[in-house]
Scaffold this active site. Structure first.
Site, PDB file in Angstrom:
ATOM      1  N   ASP A  50     -60.724  10.141   2.856  1.00  0.00           N
ATOM      2  CA  ASP A  50     -59.859   9.101   2.324  1.00  0.00           C
ATOM      3  C   ASP A  50     -60.755   8.005   1.731  1.00  0.00           C
ATOM      4  O   ASP A  50     -61.979   8.021   1.888  1.00  0.00           O
ATOM      5  CB  ASP A  50     -58.941   8.538   3.407  1.00  0.00           C
ATOM      6  CG  ASP A  50     -57.636   7.984   2.825  1.00  0.00           C
ATOM      7  OD1 ASP A  50     -57.615   7.600   1.637  1.00  0.00           O
ATOM      8  OD2 ASP A  50     -56.635   7.924   3.558  1.00  0.00           O
ATOM      9  N   TRP A  51     -60.144   7.065   1.054  1.00  0.00           N
ATOM     10  CA  TRP A  51     -60.857   6.046   0.268  1.00  0.00           C
ATOM     11  C   TRP A  51     -61.891   5.316   1.135  1.00  0.00           C
ATOM     12  O   TRP A  51     -61.552   4.610   2.081  1.00  0.00           O
ATOM     13  CB  TRP A  51     -59.847   5.055  -0.295  1.00  0.00           C
ATOM     14  CG  TRP A  51     -60.409   4.037  -1.241  1.00  0.00           C
ATOM     15  CD1 TRP A  51     -61.257   3.021  -0.932  1.00  0.00           C
ATOM     16  CD2 TRP A  51     -60.140   3.918  -2.639  1.00  0.00           C
ATOM     17  NE1 TRP A  51     -61.540   2.274  -2.044  1.00  0.00           N
ATOM     18  CE2 TRP A  51     -60.863   2.793  -3.115  1.00  0.00           C
ATOM     19  CE3 TRP A  51     -59.366   4.633  -3.547  1.00  0.00           C
ATOM     20  CZ2 TRP A  51     -60.823   2.385  -4.444  1.00  0.00           C
ATOM     21  CZ3 TRP A  51     -59.325   4.222  -4.866  1.00  0.00           C
ATOM     22  CH2 TRP A  51     -60.046   3.113  -5.303  1.00  0.00           C
TER      23      TRP A  51
END
Length: 722
Positions: free
Chosen positions: A267-268
């Site tokens: 994820d980011w």
């Protein structure tokens, strides 16, 4: 491109070219992007250079066929081996045509329509140049304080699994390689992202492995079994180790047990976040832990491109590990046909014709009508009569903020608000409007103006709820009541002594106890999407009959949370025979039960359940049994009922839930019509994870429950003989 050619391409790549396939960047880094600002500053901030951008593997968040074609075209001119970029985006509940939020779709219990919504989203996204969607989110959520509950489909592993498969089918089609206008799916967030302590986003998750496997992993597995091509790691810890650096999770369960050979993406920023988590000293150690754990693509941090080459040179990381990850990425690009056609379905002219088409909007409207839950309807106030004079009051009466979070390309201006939907049915002569208050603030003047029109009408429709910013990512709330100014508005309008209907726009279950006591009817509309106001009007005037059922429980009080239907018995259950009244598991001040339970939802008609029976009271591994019930529409209008099957394992090797959903069927009946609804119960449905994590069933006593929701059911005992 076949496997042999992909492996040959891999051999032509330098180590640095391999590693740069792992980085995912936003469009502003690329030549050809519509972003025209300074690129060197952001590259410096991230610690990368132009060469890394030219050799990078994927892009997040680009939109529109023109921009994506321009970025890809420029990239291919600058990339030595002509390896195309993957374009990924969060297409969660619609691209431009926005559908209800996933939690609402969960309440439809309609797998075909859920699949169709994903297919429409894929069509609009693919002609706009997108190759991969970061969806579906299949995280099981039992805590409505968690902002991203709106992106989940609820609290039940079985229903979540069925919906996960439907979304994957819709996005990808039967054959991703040969089905046009589809996108690859990236299941998220692996794993147990929906169970953070305190319902606070990005917070710690701590549970037993048996709990993880029994409730939280099934929906991920179901999506992958359906063919999902990617999976995203979660921000949280699992057994004390952040998912992005969790080798047991990513290589042990995902690769070795489940044989998943697709792409794993962080994820980011979550690779670098291994540092503040406290399991990595610096970016070098974070890169090492993530690649060894099994993360292939690093989203929006640069630990891999800065440090993997050195780690390989020092023989801390085997280059074979790098090759495996690169090959997985190349295979996905090949499955999407990008080596032959790097622009895939991107077509600006076609996109203008199909995006937000009449057909797509009609599907959004249909799904909204089947996702909106009728929670309360005293005195059969709904449906409304068209000759009634109606006051439409509240911050959402004319609001276009009905798309909800993760609708980043949706147009609020093109969404149909509640007032417009009602206006389409009855005309302006029947409607009076006042704002009453804003979402979180208001004035006495606004309330008084609302009260004035309320005194002139037959019925009040009060449109209340949360703004879209109040749910979604990073939008956890400790207090899940309606904002106080809206509660005050309800009390003010009570002075008019008129029937009052509340229509709710929100992304989470709310604490509605005080609201339910004050008003006559409650329609839970969620964030209903582009056609929301029209869909609500269809239901409010009886052109459509509500059929949705809750896929998540609504608490009686926030103090109960987590409150969910498939909870365990305790040694001192509240309703135990001969139990002392005080010394049982209960609250002193509120009920144990939720205000509105899982599976609950009203209709404008009534359904009778009669003659529930089992084909046999004994079953074996080889011989399943059948449960059936006669369902009758006892009302005056046509309606659909979602018949639900639950099973309880009376005595297990470990404590078993009070009941568990094992099947459901949606049945349409005309007034007076009766149909027999049946389910087959197999031994496989009776299996669970034992204390040693073996997945098997036990012989002994079980109870099958069949009925209209998780509480209102008929019980039929049976035995499994082994």
């Amino acid at each position: 491109m076949n496997e042999e050619k992909l492996k040959y391409l891999l051999k032509q790549m330098t180590l640095d070219e391999k590693i740069t396939q792992f980085i995912q960047l936003v469009p502003q880094f690329y030549e050809g992007s519509k972003y025209k600002g300074d690129k060197t500053g952001p590259m410096t901030d991230l610690g990368i250079n132009k060469e890394i951008v030219q050799n990078s593997g994927s892009v997040i968040g680009a939109s529109g066929a023109k921009e994506i074609i321009n970025i890809q075209e420029t990239h291919l001119k600058n990339n030595r081996l002509g390896i195309p970029l993957l374009f990924m985006a969060d297409i969660v509940h619609g691209f431009k045509t926005i559908f209800p939020v996933p939690l609402a779709i969960g309440c439809s219990w309609d797998l075909d329509l859920a699949e169709k919504s994903a297919q429409v989203a894929a069509l609009e996204a693919s002609v706009s140049g997108i190759h991969v969607t970061f969806a579906p989110m299949v995280d099981l959520v039992r805590d409505p304080r968690f902002g991203r509950v709106m992106e989940s489909t609820g609290e039940d592993p079985y229903l979540n699994s069925q919906l996960a498969k439907a979304f994957v089918r819709g996005f990808q089609g039967p054959d991703l390689e040969n089905t046009p206008y589809r996108v690859a799916t990236c299941v998220k967030h692996f794993a147990a992202y929906g169970a953070p302590e305190g319902g606070r986003d990005y917070n710690t998750v701590d549970m037993s492995e048996r709990q993880l496997r029994e409730y939280y992993l099934p929906a991920y597995k179901a999506a992958l079994d359906e063919g999902a091509q990617m999976i995203m790691t979660s921000f949280n810890t699992v057994n004390g180790i952040p998912s992005t650096g969790n080798r047991k999770l990513l290589r042990g369960i995902l690769r070795d047990e489940w044989n998943f050979d697709g792409v794993v993406i962080s994820d980011w920023g979550s690779v670098k976040e291994l540092i503040p988590h406290g399991v990595a000293t610096n970016e070098l150690e974070a890169a090492y832990k993530a690649i060894v754990a099994g993360v292939d693509i690093e989203m929006m941090t640069a630990a891999y491109v800065k440090h993997l080459s050195w780690l390989v040179g020092m023989e801390a990381v085997d280059e074979a590990l790098i090759d495996e990850a690169v090959l997985r990425i190349l295979r996905l690009k090949s499955k999407l046909g990008l080596f032959e056609n790097p622009y895939r379905g991107a077509d600006e002219a076609v996109s203008k014709k199909i995006i937000m088409s009449k057909q797509h909007r009609e599907i959004s409207r249909e799904l909204a009508t089947k996702s909106i839950v009728l929670l309360q309807n005293k005195y059969h106030l709904l449906p409304l009569q068209k000759e009634q004079k109606i006051a439409v009051i509240g911050p959402f009466a004319k609001s276009h903020d009905i798309l909800g979070p993760w609708s980043w390309l949706g147009s609020k201006e093109e969404a149909i608000p509640l007032y417009d939907g009602l206006l389409e049915k009855v005309g302006a002569h029947s409607l009076l409007y006042a704002e009453g208050c804003e979402i979180e603030v208001g004035t006495n003047e606004q309330q008084n103006a609302a009260l004035k029109i309320a005194e002139e009408v037959d019925v009040i429709v009060l449109a209340l709820g949360e703004s879209s910013e109040m749910s979604g990512e990073a939008a956890s709330r400790a207090d899940i009541h309606l904002p106080q100014v809206q509660l005050d508005l309800i009390k003010k309008l009570k002075k008019a002594n008129k029937p009052m209907i509340v229509v709710l726009f929100n992304g989470r279950p709310l604490d509605l106890h005080s609201v339910s006591c004050e008003v006559d009817a409650i329609l839970e509309a969620w964030f209903p999407g582009t056609e929301g106001g029209a869909a609500i009007a269809d239901l409010m005037f009886g052109d459509k009959n509500p059929s949705a059922k809750l896929s998540i429980s609504f608490p009686y009080s926030v103090g109960q949370i987590p409150v969910y239907y498939n909870h365990f018995h305790t040694g001192r259950p509240k309703n135990a025979p001969n139990a002392e009244e005080k010394y049982v598991s209960k609250y002193l001040d509120i009920p144990n039960e939720p205000l509105f339970s899982f599976g609950f939802g009203l209709s404008y008609t009534t359904f009778l359940y009669r003659n529930a029976k089992l084909s046999d009271r004994m079953m074996t591994v080889e011989t399943p049994i059948t449960i059936s019930v006669d369902l009758t529409n006892d009302g005056d209008v046509k309606g659909a009922e979602i018949v639900q099957l639950y099973i309880q394992d009376v005595v297990g090797e470990v404590v078993r839930p009070l009941k568990e959903l094992k099947g459901f069927k949606k049945v349409m009946l005309n007034p007076g019509e009766t149909k027999t609804v049946s389910f087959i119960i197999t031994e496989e449905q009776l299996r669970y994870h034992h204390s040693d994590l073996q997945y098997k069933s036990d012989p002994g006593a079980f109870v099958a429950y069949i009925g209209t929701n998780s509480y209102d059911v008929q019980a039929l005992p049976f035995q499994l003989i082994k």
